[in-house]
Scaffold this active site. Structure first.
Site, PDB file in Angstrom:
ATOM      1  N   ASP A 125     -19.348   0.084 -11.780  1.00 52.55           N
ATOM      2  CA  ASP A 125     -20.632  -0.595 -11.900  1.00 52.55           C
ATOM      3  C   ASP A 125     -20.380  -1.957 -12.530  1.00 52.55           C
ATOM      4  O   ASP A 125     -19.552  -2.083 -13.430  1.00 52.55           O
ATOM      5  CB  ASP A 125     -21.600   0.208 -12.777  1.00 52.55           C
ATOM      6  CG  ASP A 125     -22.102   1.472 -12.098  1.00 52.55           C
ATOM      7  OD1 ASP A 125     -22.166   1.513 -10.859  1.00 52.55           O
ATOM      8  OD2 ASP A 125     -22.444   2.429 -12.824  1.00 52.55           O
ATOM      9  N   ASP A 139     -25.573   1.547  -5.281  1.00 46.11           N
ATOM     10  CA  ASP A 139     -26.768   1.991  -6.004  1.00 46.11           C
ATOM     11  C   ASP A 139     -27.998   1.224  -5.514  1.00 46.11           C
ATOM     12  O   ASP A 139     -29.069   1.810  -5.303  1.00 46.11           O
ATOM     13  CB  ASP A 139     -26.603   1.773  -7.513  1.00 46.11           C
ATOM     14  CG  ASP A 139     -25.467   2.562  -8.118  1.00 46.11           C
ATOM     15  OD1 ASP A 139     -25.107   3.623  -7.564  1.00 46.11           O
ATOM     16  OD2 ASP A 139     -24.925   2.117  -9.144  1.00 46.11           O
TER      17      ASP A 139
END
Length: 174
Positions: A125, A139
């Site tokens: 991330d 995501d």
């Protein structure tokens, strides 16, 4: 009117998924090479930053001890979308399902191939917004696709809604 064959929508769904997956993999490779063990990069002041974390769980680091569950969910979602893709006859649904599939596959690749071990890998991330968990392109694709599917559902658009192209003789008459 001439109906569009299902294969056109299935192809659209798969191309969308491939594009999302490729962008996700490219941006994660960039993040690992550029951001890991480095200070964050401010893009828009404190609102949007690029930072780096390897996330063993889901959003808000939920479920960090059951990474394998997220792997199984991503596999099940991917298989389900591939199954449904055989009957999709609506371009907006094909786009939304393709985005969901691409997002699921992007994070599944991390779960399978990244450290610490196969099927327990941590997801990369790197996008940071205030008061929101860090996330990545996969995501984003999952969330935006889910929102699109909710909107399509509320508008009464079915994934098997007939899409039609004008027949050649109809087009000539115009």
């Amino acid at each position: 009117m001439k109906t569009v064959p299902n294969v056109v929508y299935r192809r659209h769904l798969l191309v969308t998924a491939l594009i999302v997956t490729c962008i996700d993999l490219a941006t994660k490779a960039w993040a690992v090479a550029t951001l890991e063990n480095q200070p964050e990069i401010r893009i828009i002041g404190d609102f949007l930053k690029f930072s780096f974390v390897r996330n063993p769980g889901a959003a808000f680091s939920f479920g960090t001890s059951v990474t394998w569950v997220f792997t199984l969910i991503a596999i099940a979602v991917s298989i389900g979308i591939l199954w449904i893709s055989r009957t999709v006859t609506n371009k907006p649904w094909a786009t939304a399902l393709g985005g969901l599939l691409g997002g699921a596959v992007g994070n599944l690749i991390d779960r399978i191939f990244r450290s610490p071990e196969v099927f327990h890998g941590h997801v990369v991330d790197f996008i940071s917004l205030p008061n929101y968990p860090m996330f990545n392109i996969s995501d984003s694709a999952v969330v935006l696709s889910a929102i699109a599917m909710v909107i399509l559902s509320f508008r009464g658009v079915e994934y098997q809604a007939p899409n039609a192209l004008p027949a050649e003789d109809d087009a000539e008459q115009r």
